[in-house]
Design an enzyme around this catalytic site. Sequence first.
Site, PDB file in Angstrom:
ATOM      1  N   LYS A  86       0.821  -1.221   0.000  1.00  0.00           N
ATOM      2  CA  LYS A  86       0.000   0.000   0.000  1.00  0.00           C
ATOM      3  C   LYS A  86       0.850   1.264   0.000  1.00  0.00           C
ATOM      4  O   LYS A  86       1.890   1.315   0.655  1.00  0.00           O
ATOM      5  CB  LYS A  86      -0.879   0.028   1.253  1.00  0.00           C
ATOM      6  CG  LYS A  86      -2.061  -0.937   1.215  1.00  0.00           C
ATOM      7  CD  LYS A  86      -2.894  -0.774   2.495  1.00  0.00           C
ATOM      8  CE  LYS A  86      -3.921  -1.867   2.661  1.00  0.00           C
ATOM      9  NZ  LYS A  86      -5.085  -1.716   1.773  1.00  0.00           N
ATOM     10  N   GLY A 129     -10.754  -2.402   9.017  1.00  0.00           N
ATOM     11  CA  GLY A 129     -10.375  -2.543  10.421  1.00  0.00           C
ATOM     12  C   GLY A 129     -11.550  -2.648  11.372  1.00  0.00           C
ATOM     13  O   GLY A 129     -11.378  -2.604  12.586  1.00  0.00           O
ATOM     14  N   SER A 169      -7.728  -7.265   8.813  1.00  0.00           N
ATOM     15  CA  SER A 169      -7.752  -7.606  10.224  1.00  0.00           C
ATOM     16  C   SER A 169      -8.556  -8.867  10.505  1.00  0.00           C
ATOM     17  O   SER A 169      -8.305  -9.559  11.487  1.00  0.00           O
ATOM     18  CB  SER A 169      -8.350  -6.438  11.007  1.00  0.00           C
ATOM     19  OG  SER A 169      -7.951  -5.203  10.446  1.00  0.00           O
TER      20      SER A 169
END
Lengths: 197, 335
Positions: B87, B159, B279
Amino acid sequence: MLKVGVIGVQGAVSEHIEAVKRAFERLGVEGQAFWLRRPEQLNAIDAIILPGGESTTISRLMQRNGLFEPVRKLGGEGLPIMGTCAGLILLAKEVEGAVEGQRFLGLLDVRVNRNAYGRQVDSFEAPLKLSFSDEPFPGVFIRAPKIVELLGDKVKPIAWHGDEVVGVEQGNIMGLAFHPELTEDVRLHEHFLRKAL
Amino acid sequence: MERLQVIEAKGTERLKRGFARMVKGGVIMDVTNAEQARIAEEAGAVSVMALHKVPADIRKAGGVARMAPIEKIQEIMDAVTIPVMAKVRIGHVAEARVLEALSVDMIDESEVLTPADPFFHIDKREFNVPFVCGARNLGEAVRRIWEGSAMIRTKGEAGTGNIVEAVRHVRLVADNIRLIQRMTDEQVYAVAEKFAEPYLRLARQIREISGLPEQVLENEPVYGHYTYREIVDGLYKILLEIKKLGRLPVVNFAAGGVATPTDAALMMGMGMDGVFVGSGIFKSSNPEKMARAIVEAVNHWDEPDVIAEISKEIGEPMKGLEIEELEVRLEERGV
Protein backbone atom coordinates in the site's frame (compact mmCIF):
# COMPACT_ATOMS: atom_id res chain seq x y z
CA MET A 1 -22.16 -31.15 -29.14
CA LEU A 2 -18.67 -30.51 -27.77
CA LYS A 3 -18.53 -29.96 -23.99
CA VAL A 4 -15.51 -28.02 -22.74
CA GLY A 5 -15.03 -27.42 -19.02
CA VAL A 6 -12.74 -24.68 -17.72
CA ILE A 7 -11.48 -25.59 -14.24
CA GLY A 8 -13.20 -22.84 -12.29
CA VAL A 9 -11.61 -22.71 -8.87
CA GLN A 10 -9.56 -19.55 -9.35
CA GLY A 11 -8.07 -17.37 -12.11
CA ALA A 12 -8.97 -16.26 -15.65
CA VAL A 13 -11.91 -18.65 -16.12
CA SER A 14 -14.48 -16.48 -17.92
CA GLU A 15 -11.81 -15.32 -20.42
CA HIS A 16 -11.21 -18.93 -21.51
CA ILE A 17 -14.95 -19.59 -21.75
CA GLU A 18 -15.33 -16.58 -24.06
CA ALA A 19 -12.33 -17.67 -26.15
CA VAL A 20 -13.69 -21.22 -26.50
CA LYS A 21 -17.06 -19.84 -27.63
CA ARG A 22 -15.33 -17.75 -30.32
CA ALA A 23 -13.29 -20.79 -31.38
CA PHE A 24 -16.49 -22.88 -31.68
CA GLU A 25 -17.89 -20.23 -34.04
CA ARG A 26 -14.77 -20.16 -36.19
CA LEU A 27 -14.64 -23.96 -36.37
CA GLY A 28 -18.36 -24.08 -37.11
CA VAL A 29 -19.06 -26.63 -34.38
CA GLU A 30 -21.85 -26.83 -31.84
CA GLY A 31 -20.39 -26.57 -28.40
CA GLN A 32 -20.77 -25.63 -24.80
CA ALA A 33 -18.14 -24.06 -22.52
CA PHE A 34 -18.72 -23.92 -18.79
CA TRP A 35 -17.25 -23.36 -15.29
CA LEU A 36 -16.06 -26.75 -14.02
CA ARG A 37 -16.08 -26.80 -10.22
CA ARG A 38 -17.34 -30.21 -9.11
CA PRO A 39 -16.18 -33.78 -9.88
CA GLU A 40 -19.66 -34.83 -11.08
CA GLN A 41 -19.36 -32.28 -13.93
CA LEU A 42 -16.57 -34.43 -15.41
CA ASN A 43 -19.10 -36.92 -16.75
CA ALA A 44 -19.44 -36.86 -20.54
CA ILE A 45 -16.91 -34.05 -20.98
CA ASP A 46 -14.87 -33.65 -24.20
CA ALA A 47 -12.03 -31.34 -23.13
CA ILE A 48 -10.70 -29.51 -20.09
CA ILE A 49 -8.84 -26.19 -19.78
CA LEU A 50 -6.69 -25.31 -16.80
CA PRO A 51 -6.62 -21.48 -16.72
CA GLY A 52 -4.02 -18.99 -15.59
CA GLY A 53 -4.12 -17.91 -11.96
CA GLU A 54 -2.04 -18.91 -8.94
CA SER A 55 -0.78 -22.48 -9.37
CA THR A 56 -0.41 -22.92 -5.59
CA THR A 57 -4.03 -21.86 -5.00
CA ILE A 58 -5.49 -23.85 -7.92
CA SER A 59 -3.59 -27.00 -6.92
CA ARG A 60 -4.80 -26.75 -3.30
CA LEU A 61 -8.41 -26.04 -4.18
CA MET A 62 -8.53 -28.83 -6.80
CA GLN A 63 -7.35 -31.29 -4.17
CA ARG A 64 -9.89 -30.09 -1.64
CA ASN A 65 -12.88 -30.17 -3.96
CA GLY A 66 -12.01 -33.56 -5.39
CA LEU A 67 -11.10 -32.47 -8.94
CA PHE A 68 -7.38 -33.23 -8.78
CA GLU A 69 -7.32 -37.04 -9.01
CA PRO A 70 -10.17 -37.45 -11.54
CA VAL A 71 -8.66 -34.80 -13.87
CA ARG A 72 -5.27 -36.53 -13.72
CA LYS A 73 -6.90 -39.87 -14.50
CA LEU A 74 -8.89 -38.46 -17.46
CA GLY A 75 -5.75 -36.80 -18.86
CA GLY A 76 -3.90 -40.11 -18.64
CA GLU A 77 -6.73 -41.83 -20.47
CA GLY A 78 -6.48 -39.43 -23.42
CA LEU A 79 -8.95 -36.62 -22.65
CA PRO A 80 -7.70 -33.37 -24.26
CA ILE A 81 -6.42 -30.97 -21.57
CA MET A 82 -4.88 -27.52 -22.17
CA GLY A 83 -3.08 -25.55 -19.46
CA THR A 84 -2.08 -21.89 -19.77
CA CYS A 85 0.52 -20.28 -17.45
CA ALA A 86 -0.44 -21.66 -14.01
CA GLY A 87 -2.22 -24.44 -15.93
CA LEU A 88 1.08 -25.38 -17.64
CA ILE A 89 2.75 -25.62 -14.21
CA LEU A 90 -0.04 -27.91 -12.99
CA LEU A 91 0.38 -30.20 -16.04
CA ALA A 92 4.20 -30.43 -15.81
CA LYS A 93 6.09 -33.51 -14.71
CA GLU A 94 8.83 -31.50 -13.01
CA VAL A 95 8.57 -28.04 -11.45
CA GLU A 96 11.41 -25.83 -10.24
CA GLY A 97 10.52 -23.29 -7.57
CA ALA A 98 7.48 -25.19 -6.31
CA VAL A 99 6.15 -24.54 -2.82
CA GLU A 100 6.77 -27.42 -0.43
CA GLY A 101 3.97 -29.96 -0.59
CA GLN A 102 2.50 -28.49 -3.82
CA ARG A 103 1.17 -31.25 -6.10
CA PHE A 104 1.13 -31.41 -9.90
CA LEU A 105 -0.79 -33.50 -12.42
CA GLY A 106 2.43 -34.67 -14.15
CA LEU A 107 0.79 -35.21 -17.55
CA LEU A 108 3.29 -33.26 -19.67
CA ASP A 109 6.93 -34.35 -20.11
CA VAL A 110 8.47 -30.95 -19.41
CA ARG A 111 10.41 -29.31 -16.65
CA VAL A 112 9.13 -25.79 -15.94
CA ASN A 113 10.43 -23.04 -13.70
CA ARG A 114 7.73 -21.10 -11.82
CA ASN A 115 8.00 -17.29 -12.13
CA ALA A 116 11.19 -17.75 -14.15
CA TYR A 117 10.83 -14.41 -15.94
CA GLY A 118 10.63 -12.54 -12.64
CA ARG A 119 7.88 -10.51 -11.00
CA GLN A 120 4.96 -8.55 -12.48
CA VAL A 121 7.22 -5.66 -13.60
CA ASP A 122 8.97 -8.20 -15.87
CA SER A 123 5.69 -9.34 -17.46
CA PHE A 124 5.73 -8.66 -21.21
CA GLU A 125 3.98 -8.94 -24.55
CA ALA A 126 5.83 -10.27 -27.60
CA PRO A 127 4.98 -11.82 -30.98
CA LEU A 128 5.41 -15.61 -31.06
CA LYS A 129 6.02 -18.11 -33.82
CA LEU A 130 3.59 -21.03 -34.07
CA SER A 131 4.35 -24.45 -35.58
CA PHE A 132 1.07 -24.57 -37.52
CA SER A 133 0.62 -20.99 -38.75
CA ASP A 134 2.70 -18.37 -40.57
CA GLU A 135 1.14 -15.38 -38.85
CA PRO A 136 2.80 -14.35 -35.56
CA PHE A 137 0.72 -14.89 -32.41
CA PRO A 138 0.34 -12.16 -29.73
CA GLY A 139 2.05 -13.60 -26.65
CA VAL A 140 1.00 -12.24 -23.26
CA PHE A 141 3.34 -13.35 -20.47
CA ILE A 142 2.25 -12.53 -16.91
CA ARG A 143 4.59 -13.73 -14.14
CA ALA A 144 5.07 -16.56 -16.58
CA PRO A 145 6.73 -19.93 -16.06
CA LYS A 146 9.57 -21.00 -18.38
CA ILE A 147 9.76 -24.36 -20.12
CA VAL A 148 13.37 -25.16 -19.23
CA GLU A 149 13.56 -28.69 -20.64
CA LEU A 150 11.61 -31.12 -22.79
CA LEU A 151 11.82 -34.53 -21.11
CA GLY A 152 11.91 -37.03 -23.95
CA ASP A 153 10.73 -36.88 -27.55
CA LYS A 154 6.99 -37.44 -27.06
CA VAL A 155 6.56 -33.76 -26.29
CA LYS A 156 6.64 -31.35 -29.30
CA PRO A 157 7.16 -27.59 -29.36
CA ILE A 158 4.32 -25.58 -30.93
CA ALA A 159 5.20 -21.99 -29.93
CA TRP A 160 8.46 -20.03 -29.75
CA HIS A 161 9.49 -16.67 -28.34
CA GLY A 162 12.69 -16.08 -30.31
CA ASP A 163 14.56 -19.37 -29.86
CA GLU A 164 12.80 -20.26 -26.63
CA VAL A 165 10.02 -22.85 -26.53
CA VAL A 166 6.95 -21.33 -24.83
CA GLY A 167 4.26 -23.82 -25.90
CA VAL A 168 4.20 -27.61 -26.28
CA GLU A 169 1.86 -30.48 -27.04
CA GLN A 170 2.04 -34.17 -26.25
CA GLY A 171 -0.81 -36.09 -27.83
CA ASN A 172 -3.95 -34.95 -26.03
CA ILE A 173 -2.15 -32.55 -23.67
CA MET A 174 -1.19 -28.95 -24.50
CA GLY A 175 0.73 -26.50 -22.33
CA LEU A 176 1.38 -22.78 -22.90
CA ALA A 177 3.50 -20.43 -20.78
CA PHE A 178 1.42 -17.45 -21.92
CA HIS A 179 -2.24 -16.31 -22.01
CA PRO A 180 -4.04 -16.68 -25.38
CA GLU A 181 -7.31 -16.04 -23.48
CA LEU A 182 -6.27 -12.40 -22.94
CA THR A 183 -6.15 -11.74 -26.70
CA GLU A 184 -8.73 -11.77 -29.50
CA ASP A 185 -6.71 -14.43 -31.36
CA VAL A 186 -8.23 -17.90 -30.88
CA ARG A 187 -5.96 -19.94 -33.18
CA LEU A 188 -4.48 -21.84 -30.21
CA HIS A 189 -7.94 -22.56 -28.77
CA GLU A 190 -9.00 -23.84 -32.20
CA HIS A 191 -5.88 -26.00 -32.43
CA PHE A 192 -6.70 -27.44 -29.02
CA LEU A 193 -10.39 -28.05 -29.77
CA ARG A 194 -9.46 -30.04 -32.90
CA LYS A 195 -8.03 -32.65 -30.52
CA ALA A 196 -11.54 -33.17 -29.18
CA LEU A 197 -13.34 -33.28 -32.55
CA MET B 1 13.64 -22.10 -38.69
CA GLU B 2 12.97 -18.59 -39.86
CA ARG B 3 13.74 -16.08 -37.16
CA LEU B 4 10.85 -13.95 -35.97
CA GLN B 5 11.75 -10.45 -34.92
CA VAL B 6 11.05 -10.20 -31.21
CA ILE B 7 9.73 -6.88 -30.01
CA GLU B 8 8.79 -6.82 -26.35
CA ALA B 9 6.39 -4.48 -24.60
CA LYS B 10 6.15 -4.05 -20.83
CA GLY B 11 3.73 -2.25 -18.54
CA THR B 12 0.89 -2.27 -21.11
CA GLU B 13 -2.72 -1.95 -20.02
CA ARG B 14 -3.30 -5.55 -21.14
CA LEU B 15 -0.52 -6.77 -18.83
CA LYS B 16 -1.74 -4.68 -15.90
CA ARG B 17 -5.40 -5.67 -16.23
CA GLY B 18 -4.33 -9.23 -17.10
CA PHE B 19 -2.42 -9.54 -13.84
CA ALA B 20 -5.56 -8.56 -11.93
CA ARG B 21 -7.56 -11.16 -13.88
CA MET B 22 -5.22 -13.88 -12.67
CA VAL B 23 -6.18 -13.26 -9.02
CA LYS B 24 -9.94 -13.57 -9.72
CA GLY B 25 -11.81 -16.01 -7.50
CA GLY B 26 -9.10 -15.63 -4.91
CA VAL B 27 -8.41 -14.10 -1.51
CA ILE B 28 -5.74 -11.44 -0.99
CA MET B 29 -4.59 -11.27 2.62
CA ASP B 30 -2.99 -8.41 4.56
CA VAL B 31 0.28 -9.46 6.20
CA THR B 32 2.83 -7.57 8.27
CA ASN B 33 5.72 -10.06 8.36
CA ALA B 34 7.17 -13.19 6.74
CA GLU B 35 5.46 -15.58 9.15
CA GLN B 36 1.99 -14.21 8.40
CA ALA B 37 2.81 -14.27 4.68
CA ARG B 38 3.64 -17.97 4.88
CA ILE B 39 0.39 -18.66 6.77
CA ALA B 40 -1.49 -16.84 3.99
CA GLU B 41 0.28 -18.74 1.20
CA GLU B 42 -0.24 -22.05 3.00
CA ALA B 43 -3.96 -21.26 3.37
CA GLY B 44 -4.28 -20.73 -0.39
CA ALA B 45 -4.17 -16.91 -0.70
CA VAL B 46 -3.64 -15.78 -4.32
CA SER B 47 -1.57 -12.82 -3.17
CA VAL B 48 -0.54 -11.01 -0.01
CA MET B 49 -0.70 -7.29 0.79
CA ALA B 50 2.40 -6.13 2.67
CA LEU B 51 1.67 -3.43 5.21
CA HIS B 52 3.06 -2.05 8.45
CA LYS B 53 0.00 -2.76 10.59
CA VAL B 54 -3.31 -4.45 9.82
CA PRO B 55 -6.16 -1.90 9.57
CA ALA B 56 -7.57 -2.66 13.07
CA ASP B 57 -4.18 -1.75 14.55
CA ILE B 58 -3.80 1.33 12.33
CA ARG B 59 -7.15 2.45 13.76
CA LYS B 60 -6.01 1.85 17.35
CA ALA B 61 -2.54 3.34 16.97
CA GLY B 62 -3.60 6.59 15.28
CA GLY B 63 -0.83 8.87 13.98
CA VAL B 64 0.32 8.96 10.38
CA ALA B 65 0.03 5.59 8.60
CA ARG B 66 2.63 5.26 5.82
CA MET B 67 4.00 2.71 3.35
CA ALA B 68 5.44 -0.34 5.17
CA PRO B 69 9.18 -0.37 6.00
CA ILE B 70 11.20 -1.51 2.98
CA GLU B 71 12.96 -4.34 4.84
CA LYS B 72 9.56 -5.74 5.92
CA ILE B 73 8.27 -5.71 2.34
CA GLN B 74 11.50 -7.36 1.14
CA GLU B 75 11.21 -9.99 3.91
CA ILE B 76 7.66 -10.78 2.77
CA MET B 77 8.68 -10.91 -0.92
CA ASP B 78 11.46 -13.36 -0.02
CA ALA B 79 9.13 -15.52 2.09
CA VAL B 80 6.46 -16.39 -0.50
CA THR B 81 6.20 -17.26 -4.19
CA ILE B 82 2.70 -15.80 -4.70
CA PRO B 83 2.52 -12.15 -5.84
CA VAL B 84 3.12 -9.44 -3.24
CA MET B 85 1.16 -6.18 -3.20
CA ALA B 86 1.85 -3.16 -0.99
CA LYS B 87 0.00 0.00 0.00
CA VAL B 88 0.95 3.62 -0.62
CA ARG B 89 -0.72 6.79 0.62
CA ILE B 90 -3.18 8.43 -1.78
CA GLY B 91 -1.23 10.73 -4.10
CA HIS B 92 2.20 9.69 -2.80
CA VAL B 93 4.05 9.30 -6.11
CA ALA B 94 7.44 8.87 -4.40
CA GLU B 95 6.27 5.95 -2.24
CA ALA B 96 4.84 4.35 -5.39
CA ARG B 97 8.11 4.85 -7.31
CA VAL B 98 10.00 3.14 -4.47
CA LEU B 99 7.63 0.16 -4.48
CA GLU B 100 7.96 -0.09 -8.26
CA ALA B 101 11.77 -0.05 -7.89
CA LEU B 102 11.42 -2.86 -5.32
CA SER B 103 9.45 -4.86 -7.95
CA VAL B 104 6.31 -5.19 -5.87
CA ASP B 105 3.69 -6.92 -8.06
CA MET B 106 0.82 -4.47 -7.48
CA ILE B 107 0.40 -1.17 -5.63
CA ASP B 108 -2.69 -0.35 -3.56
CA GLU B 109 -3.22 3.43 -3.48
CA SER B 110 -5.11 3.14 -0.25
CA GLU B 111 -7.39 5.29 1.89
CA VAL B 112 -6.43 3.01 4.81
CA LEU B 113 -3.15 4.93 5.02
CA THR B 114 -3.08 8.66 5.78
CA PRO B 115 -3.53 10.50 2.44
CA ALA B 116 -0.46 12.40 1.20
CA ASP B 117 -2.16 14.55 -1.44
CA PRO B 118 -5.27 16.40 -0.22
CA PHE B 119 -6.44 16.95 -3.82
CA PHE B 120 -5.52 14.23 -6.29
CA HIS B 121 -4.71 10.55 -6.76
CA ILE B 122 -1.59 9.33 -8.59
CA ASP B 123 -1.67 9.29 -12.41
CA LYS B 124 -1.19 5.53 -12.55
CA ARG B 125 -0.71 5.45 -16.34
CA GLU B 126 2.84 6.69 -15.77
CA PHE B 127 3.80 3.44 -14.02
CA ASN B 128 4.63 -0.04 -15.33
CA VAL B 129 3.39 -1.68 -12.15
CA PRO B 130 -0.40 -2.20 -11.94
CA PHE B 131 -2.47 -0.39 -9.30
CA VAL B 132 -5.61 -1.22 -7.31
CA CYS B 133 -7.73 1.58 -5.81
CA GLY B 134 -10.77 1.72 -3.56
CA ALA B 135 -14.16 3.09 -4.65
CA ARG B 136 -17.46 3.66 -2.82
CA ASN B 137 -19.55 4.38 -5.90
CA LEU B 138 -19.40 4.35 -9.69
CA GLY B 139 -17.99 7.89 -9.93
CA GLU B 140 -14.97 7.01 -7.79
CA ALA B 141 -14.48 3.74 -9.69
CA VAL B 142 -14.58 5.42 -13.11
CA ARG B 143 -12.20 8.18 -12.02
CA ARG B 144 -9.69 5.63 -10.71
CA ILE B 145 -9.97 3.52 -13.89
CA TRP B 146 -9.39 6.62 -16.04
CA GLU B 147 -6.29 7.39 -13.94
CA GLY B 148 -5.03 3.91 -14.87
CA SER B 149 -6.14 1.65 -12.02
CA ALA B 150 -6.09 -1.99 -13.26
CA MET B 151 -8.35 -3.20 -10.47
CA ILE B 152 -11.03 -1.71 -8.21
CA ARG B 153 -12.05 -2.76 -4.71
CA THR B 154 -14.79 -1.56 -2.40
CA LYS B 155 -13.49 0.68 0.35
CA GLY B 156 -15.76 -0.80 2.99
CA GLU B 157 -14.76 0.41 6.43
CA ALA B 158 -11.36 -1.18 7.02
CA GLY B 159 -10.37 -2.54 10.42
CA THR B 160 -13.94 -2.83 11.70
CA GLY B 161 -14.84 -6.43 10.83
CA ASN B 162 -18.18 -4.91 9.86
CA ILE B 163 -19.35 -5.74 6.34
CA VAL B 164 -22.10 -3.11 6.13
CA GLU B 165 -20.09 -0.45 4.28
CA ALA B 166 -18.72 -2.94 1.71
CA VAL B 167 -22.29 -4.05 1.00
CA ARG B 168 -23.31 -0.42 0.59
CA HIS B 169 -20.50 0.18 -1.94
CA VAL B 170 -21.26 -2.95 -3.99
CA ARG B 171 -24.92 -2.00 -4.15
CA LEU B 172 -24.22 1.58 -5.17
CA VAL B 173 -21.87 0.55 -7.99
CA ALA B 174 -24.23 -2.19 -9.23
CA ASP B 175 -27.31 0.07 -9.16
CA ASN B 176 -25.43 2.87 -10.89
CA ILE B 177 -24.32 0.47 -13.65
CA ARG B 178 -27.91 -0.67 -14.22
CA LEU B 179 -28.94 2.97 -14.46
CA ILE B 180 -26.19 3.69 -17.02
CA GLN B 181 -27.46 0.78 -19.10
CA ARG B 182 -30.90 2.37 -19.42
CA MET B 183 -29.47 5.74 -20.55
CA THR B 184 -28.96 7.15 -24.04
CA ASP B 185 -25.36 7.98 -24.98
CA GLU B 186 -26.16 11.70 -24.53
CA GLN B 187 -27.31 11.03 -20.99
CA VAL B 188 -24.16 8.98 -20.37
CA TYR B 189 -22.10 11.97 -21.54
CA ALA B 190 -23.85 14.14 -18.96
CA VAL B 191 -22.91 11.57 -16.31
CA ALA B 192 -19.28 11.78 -17.48
CA GLU B 193 -19.42 15.56 -16.96
CA LYS B 194 -20.83 15.01 -13.47
CA PHE B 195 -18.14 12.43 -12.66
CA ALA B 196 -15.41 14.81 -13.87
CA GLU B 197 -16.55 17.56 -11.51
CA PRO B 198 -14.39 16.56 -8.51
CA TYR B 199 -11.25 17.25 -10.61
CA LEU B 200 -12.59 20.70 -11.46
CA ARG B 201 -13.71 21.37 -7.89
CA LEU B 202 -10.30 20.42 -6.49
CA ALA B 203 -8.50 22.53 -9.11
CA ARG B 204 -10.72 25.49 -8.19
CA GLN B 205 -9.99 24.94 -4.51
CA ILE B 206 -6.26 25.19 -5.20
CA ARG B 207 -6.80 28.47 -7.08
CA GLU B 208 -9.04 29.86 -4.38
CA ILE B 209 -6.59 29.03 -1.58
CA SER B 210 -3.83 30.68 -3.64
CA GLY B 211 -5.90 33.85 -4.10
CA LEU B 212 -6.28 33.32 -7.87
CA PRO B 213 -9.48 33.68 -9.88
CA GLU B 214 -11.57 30.52 -9.47
CA GLN B 215 -12.44 30.36 -13.16
CA VAL B 216 -10.66 27.49 -14.94
CA LEU B 217 -9.97 28.21 -18.62
CA GLU B 218 -11.02 25.74 -21.33
CA ASN B 219 -7.43 24.97 -22.37
CA GLU B 220 -6.08 24.91 -18.83
CA PRO B 221 -5.13 21.56 -17.25
CA VAL B 222 -7.02 20.62 -14.08
CA TYR B 223 -5.37 17.26 -13.37
CA GLY B 224 -1.81 16.48 -14.57
CA HIS B 225 -1.74 17.80 -18.14
CA TYR B 226 -5.42 17.00 -18.76
CA THR B 227 -8.07 19.68 -19.30
CA TYR B 228 -11.60 19.26 -17.95
CA ARG B 229 -12.90 18.37 -21.47
CA GLU B 230 -10.20 15.72 -21.96
CA ILE B 231 -11.15 14.18 -18.62
CA VAL B 232 -14.86 14.17 -19.54
CA ASP B 233 -14.05 12.45 -22.85
CA GLY B 234 -11.92 9.85 -21.04
CA LEU B 235 -14.61 9.11 -18.44
CA TYR B 236 -17.26 8.97 -21.21
CA LYS B 237 -15.31 6.23 -23.03
CA ILE B 238 -15.10 4.16 -19.85
CA LEU B 239 -18.81 4.67 -19.12
CA LEU B 240 -19.73 3.49 -22.64
CA GLU B 241 -17.66 0.36 -22.06
CA ILE B 242 -19.47 -0.18 -18.73
CA LYS B 243 -22.82 0.31 -20.49
CA LYS B 244 -21.88 -2.37 -23.02
CA LEU B 245 -20.39 -4.86 -20.52
CA GLY B 246 -22.88 -4.36 -17.70
CA ARG B 247 -19.95 -4.36 -15.27
CA LEU B 248 -16.67 -2.54 -14.63
CA PRO B 249 -14.09 -3.19 -17.37
CA VAL B 250 -11.54 -4.17 -14.69
CA VAL B 251 -11.54 -6.79 -11.95
CA ASN B 252 -13.56 -5.74 -8.88
CA PHE B 253 -12.86 -7.12 -5.39
CA ALA B 254 -14.56 -6.67 -2.02
CA ALA B 255 -12.54 -5.12 0.80
CA GLY B 256 -13.07 -3.50 4.18
CA GLY B 257 -14.89 -5.44 6.87
CA VAL B 258 -14.70 -9.04 5.62
CA ALA B 259 -14.36 -11.10 8.83
CA THR B 260 -16.05 -14.48 8.30
CA PRO B 261 -16.49 -17.11 5.55
CA THR B 262 -20.12 -16.02 5.15
CA ASP B 263 -19.02 -12.37 4.71
CA ALA B 264 -16.81 -13.57 1.84
CA ALA B 265 -19.65 -15.65 0.35
CA LEU B 266 -22.00 -12.66 0.61
CA MET B 267 -19.59 -10.52 -1.40
CA MET B 268 -19.11 -13.18 -4.10
CA GLY B 269 -22.88 -13.60 -4.33
CA MET B 270 -23.15 -9.87 -4.97
CA GLY B 271 -20.94 -10.27 -8.03
CA MET B 272 -17.48 -9.49 -6.68
CA ASP B 273 -14.50 -11.14 -8.43
CA GLY B 274 -12.70 -11.92 -5.17
CA VAL B 275 -12.00 -10.70 -1.66
CA PHE B 276 -9.36 -8.77 0.31
CA VAL B 277 -9.11 -9.71 3.98
CA GLY B 278 -7.24 -7.60 6.49
CA SER B 279 -7.75 -7.61 10.22
CA GLY B 280 -10.44 -10.29 9.84
CA ILE B 281 -7.83 -13.03 9.80
CA PHE B 282 -5.08 -11.98 12.16
CA LYS B 283 -7.53 -10.57 14.73
CA SER B 284 -9.48 -13.83 14.90
CA SER B 285 -8.71 -16.53 17.49
CA ASN B 286 -7.27 -18.98 14.94
CA PRO B 287 -5.76 -17.19 11.91
CA GLU B 288 -4.71 -20.41 10.07
CA LYS B 289 -8.19 -21.89 10.19
CA MET B 290 -9.95 -18.61 9.44
CA ALA B 291 -7.68 -17.94 6.44
CA ARG B 292 -8.29 -21.39 4.96
CA ALA B 293 -12.04 -21.14 5.60
CA ILE B 294 -12.31 -17.78 3.82
CA VAL B 295 -10.37 -19.12 0.80
CA GLU B 296 -12.76 -22.07 0.53
CA ALA B 297 -15.81 -19.89 1.09
CA VAL B 298 -14.85 -17.73 -1.92
CA ASN B 299 -14.54 -20.90 -4.01
CA HIS B 300 -17.87 -22.35 -2.81
CA TRP B 301 -19.83 -19.14 -2.27
CA ASP B 302 -23.01 -20.53 -3.88
CA GLU B 303 -23.04 -23.81 -1.93
CA PRO B 304 -24.49 -23.04 1.53
CA ASP B 305 -24.06 -26.66 2.71
CA VAL B 306 -20.33 -26.44 1.97
CA ILE B 307 -20.06 -23.01 3.67
CA ALA B 308 -21.79 -24.50 6.74
CA GLU B 309 -19.15 -27.25 6.86
CA ILE B 310 -16.32 -24.74 6.32
CA SER B 311 -17.62 -22.48 9.10
CA LYS B 312 -17.39 -25.16 11.78
CA GLU B 313 -14.61 -24.96 14.36
CA ILE B 314 -12.89 -21.91 12.93
CA GLY B 315 -12.74 -20.18 16.33
CA GLU B 316 -13.87 -16.67 17.19
CA PRO B 317 -13.95 -14.06 14.43
CA MET B 318 -12.56 -10.60 15.22
CA LYS B 319 -14.76 -8.62 17.61
CA GLY B 320 -15.82 -5.93 15.17
CA LEU B 321 -16.89 -2.29 15.51
CA GLU B 322 -20.16 -0.42 15.09
CA ILE B 323 -19.78 2.13 12.26
CA GLU B 324 -21.72 4.91 14.07
CA GLU B 325 -19.28 4.81 16.96
CA LEU B 326 -16.15 5.31 14.86
CA GLU B 327 -14.04 8.41 15.35
CA VAL B 328 -12.28 8.05 12.00
CA ARG B 329 -14.04 7.05 8.79
CA LEU B 330 -11.33 5.77 6.44
CA GLU B 331 -13.65 5.32 3.46
CA GLU B 332 -14.23 9.06 3.20
CA ARG B 333 -10.61 9.64 2.21
CA GLY B 334 -10.07 10.34 -1.49
CA VAL B 335 -12.83 11.03 -4.03
